[in-house]
Enzyme design. Structure first.
Site, mmCIF file in Angstrom:
data_model
loop_
_atom_site.group_PDB
_atom_site.id
_atom_site.type_symbol
_atom_site.label_atom_id
_atom_site.label_comp_id
_atom_site.label_asym_id
_atom_site.label_seq_id
_atom_site.Cartn_x
_atom_site.Cartn_y
_atom_site.Cartn_z
ATOM 1 N N GLY A 40 10.785 52.515 55.798
ATOM 2 C CA GLY A 40 10.817 51.185 55.191
ATOM 3 C C GLY A 40 9.459 50.556 54.939
ATOM 4 C CB CYS A 70 17.990 56.660 53.453
ATOM 5 S SG CYS A 70 16.702 55.406 53.646
ATOM 6 C CB CYS A 177 20.785 49.161 56.178
ATOM 7 S SG CYS A 177 19.817 50.307 57.201
#
Length: 261
Positions: A40, A70, A177
């Site tokens: 991230g 992801c 997520c």
């Protein structure tokens, strides 16, 4: 049939378990990046480079398809991954389930990482698929990291903080997520109001697994014998599931599967 899944960490477990339930006979290759996680905070260029390395490690095992388990990697690296691997290996990305969630009507909350919340990517999805539906974007500070390390206290704190930012009138929560799907029921318990209808959660794992089978021209066969093998790659090195994975039902589902030979 062999299907590979990739992520920096254990967020891919939800999609992996979904594939395992649909096809217990499929051989699975999980390609993680403990040397480079978390992805991230990386620049898009750096993240893409890490994602390509992880994907190529998986591709060396000759899977029929690759799932990018992801959301962040899908946003930044999916075009590069497809350019590198397709058409030989179809690449399936993970997109937040905003479209099916919005179809149900009602006030919608999207739980996502702070970097994704408010991003042009997410805002475009809202405009495209939730136009006219009330939407609240909820930044979940520290939740993905807490889930990655199976830190129970940190998970509880992060879920409680995000729940406090979620309006009482919300009827549906999109888990934006892949890590969040591993603690979906804890999120439901935190957001559910006593006098409100049952909260609806929308994750991406089931849809991603089904799309992978469609890309391969295969059908779900949940009754197939559980003969599928499991290979785990850790920044390209063959290894075992990280210990925190076993804190979740999805990880325990995979624990009894023998590594591929």
């Amino acid at each position: 049939m062999k299907i590979a899944l990739m992520d920096s960490g254990i967020g891919l477990l939800a999609a992996t378990a979904a594939v395992r339930r649909l096809r217990p006979d499929a051989d699975l290759v999980l390609s993680l990046d403990p040397d480079g996680m978390p992805w991230g905070p990386r620049t898009p260029e750096d993240l893409t480079e890490r994602a390509l390395a992880v994907a190529e490690a998986a591709a060396a095992h000759r899977p029929a398809a690759l799932i990018v388990g992801c959301n962040t990697a899908t946003v930044h690296a999916l075009p590069a991954l497809r350019a590198r691997l397709e058409p030989e290996i179809p690449v399936i990305g993970t997109v937040p389930a905003i479209k099916p969630a919005a179809a149900g009507g009602g006030h919608l909350a999207i739980w996502a990482t702070p970097a994704t919340t408010g991003s042009p990517y997410q805002r475009n999805l809202i405009v495209d698929f939730a136009n006219g539906v009330p939407v609240t974007e909820v930044p979940c500070h520290g939740l993905a990291e807490a889930v990655e390390h199976a830190d129970e206290q940190a998970i509880d704190a992060a879920v409680a903080a995000a729940a406090a930012l979620t309006p009482a009138e919300v009827t549906t929560v999109v888990l934006g997520c892949t890590h969040y799907e591993l603690v979906g029921e804890r999120i439901r318990a935190a957001v559910q109001r006593p006098v409100r209808p049952p909260l609806v959660l929308h994750g991406s794992a089931g849809a991603v697994a089904a799309q992978a089978l469609r890309r391969l021209g295969e059908q779900p066969a949940p009754e197939a014998p559980a003969t599928g093998t499991l290979t785990v790659l850790l920044s390209g090195r063959e290894g075992a599931l990280p210990a925190p994975a076993l804190a979740y039902a999805e990880g325990r589902l995979l624990r009894s599967v023998s590594p591929a030979r």
